[in-house]
Scaffold this active site. Structure first.
Site, PDB file in Angstrom:
ATOM      1  N   SER A 245       0.879  -1.135   0.039  1.00 49.99           N
ATOM      2  CA  SER A 245       0.083   0.039   0.034  1.00 49.99           C
ATOM      3  C   SER A 245       1.013   1.215   0.026  1.00 49.99           C
ATOM      4  CB  SER A 245      -0.825   0.071   1.334  1.00 49.99           C
ATOM      5  OG  SER A 245      -1.926   1.047   1.054  1.00 49.99           O
ATOM      6  N   ASN A 246       0.368   2.304   0.458  1.00 56.06           N
ATOM      7  CA  ASN A 246       1.177   3.534   0.583  1.00 56.06           C
ATOM      8  C   ASN A 246       0.567   4.582   1.500  1.00 56.06           C
ATOM      9  OD1 ASN A 246      -1.070   5.473  -0.731  1.00 56.06           O
ATOM     10  ND2 ASN A 246      -0.750   4.064  -2.487  1.00 56.06           N
ATOM     11  N   ARG A 247       1.161   5.712   1.622  1.00 54.94           N
ATOM     12  CA  ARG A 247       1.069   6.524   2.687  1.00 54.94           C
ATOM     13  C   ARG A 247      -0.407   7.390   2.646  1.00 54.94           C
ATOM     14  NH1 ARG A 247       5.890  10.065   3.316  1.00 54.94           N
ATOM     15  NH2 ARG A 247       4.432  10.906   4.779  1.00 54.94           N
ATOM     16  N   SER A 248      -1.172   7.238   1.693  1.00 51.27           N
ATOM     17  CA  SER A 248      -2.529   8.067   1.329  1.00 51.27           C
ATOM     18  C   SER A 248      -3.537   8.062   2.382  1.00 51.27           C
ATOM     19  CB  SER A 248      -2.865   7.752  -0.021  1.00 51.27           C
ATOM     20  OG  SER A 248      -4.442   8.584   0.017  1.00 51.27           O
TER      21      SER A 248
ATOM     22  N   ALA B 207      -4.513   7.350  -4.492  1.00 51.57           N
ATOM     23  CA  ALA B 207      -3.235   6.888  -4.515  1.00 51.57           C
ATOM     24  C   ALA B 207      -3.146   5.336  -5.035  1.00 51.57           C
ATOM     25  CB  ALA B 207      -2.274   7.224  -3.611  1.00 51.57           C
TER      26      ALA B 207
END
Length: 228
Positions: A36-39, A103
């Site tokens: 995943s990512n930091r969004s 994102a």
């Protein structure tokens, strides 16, 4: 400079149906792990809230976030990039304007494990494959003709990458933000962006809260979208 100076008061004279994406996606490695990512989803939710507050109808497609649904907004929860792709495909025909602030993961594990991967070897090799290009599919695959807004989150050559993306994805407006700066972009309360339009004009906005920025973007889009 106050954000209100950028708002074209009285321009929005019609209702617009917005489709907005928000948050990250999660791409399964095994039943308990994911990429995943930091969004945080704050920008997309602020956009949805601003559009609803302005009297527009809003469908919000969001990845996994811990945010309350804005009042008057129809929310669709998804997890993976593939799920978001399908939700966007289903929702676009009813939309006048679409804002893609999610994102979305660019890659996913090609072969997610059916059972939890146990710690054994010193290293673990994952084979990744491309996820569907949601923004890039809007014109080229879905044939959608409405007002299209994309986001470009970059860590280098912000405007260069953003200008190229604006053309390649067929956007009417691209919101470019440098996510390498402290306190702005991903998982932050504020943002500092440049708006790039299809006609070649560009507008650098000062640092402001995501709620203030959302109001500016919604006003720009509602002024230019034909609405209903």
């Amino acid at each position: 400079m106050d954000a209100i100076e950028f708002i074209q008061a009285g321009c929005s004279l019609h209702a617009v149906h917005f489709l907005i994406t928000a948050g990250p996606t999660r791409e399964a490695i095994d039943p308990v792990r994911y990429l995943s990512n930091r969004s945080s989803g704050r920008m997309g939710f602020a956009l949805a809230a601003a559009a609803a507050a302005a009297g527009h109808s809003v469908a919000l497609i969001t990845g996994p976030v811990s945010l309350e649904t804005p009042q008057g907004v129809v929310r669709v929860d998804v997890t993976s990039a593939q799920e978001m792709y399908e939700a966007v495909k289903d929702g676009l025909p009813a939309a006048d304007a679409a804002i893609f602030s999610a994102a979305v993961a660019d890659y996913r594990p090609a072969h997610p494990a059916e059972q939890k991967i146990k710690k054994s070897e010193a290293t673990l090799m994952l084979t990744l494959e491309r996820t569907p290009d949601i923004l890039g599919s809007v014109r080229a695959v879905f044939g959608w003709k409405g007002f299209l807004v994309g986001f470009a989150a970059e860590t280098e050559d912000l405007l260069g990458h953003a200008r190229e993306k604006l053309v390649r994805k067929g956007c009417d407006l691209l919101v470019a933000n440098d996510v390498s700066g402290p306190g702005i972009g991903f998982d932050a309360l504020e943002n500092e962006v440049t708006l790039l339009f299809r006609d070649g004009t560009e507008r650098a906005l000062p640092r402001m809260s995501k709620e203030e920025l959302a109001a500016v973007i919604i006003d720009e889009v509602s002024c230019k979208s034909p609405g209903r």
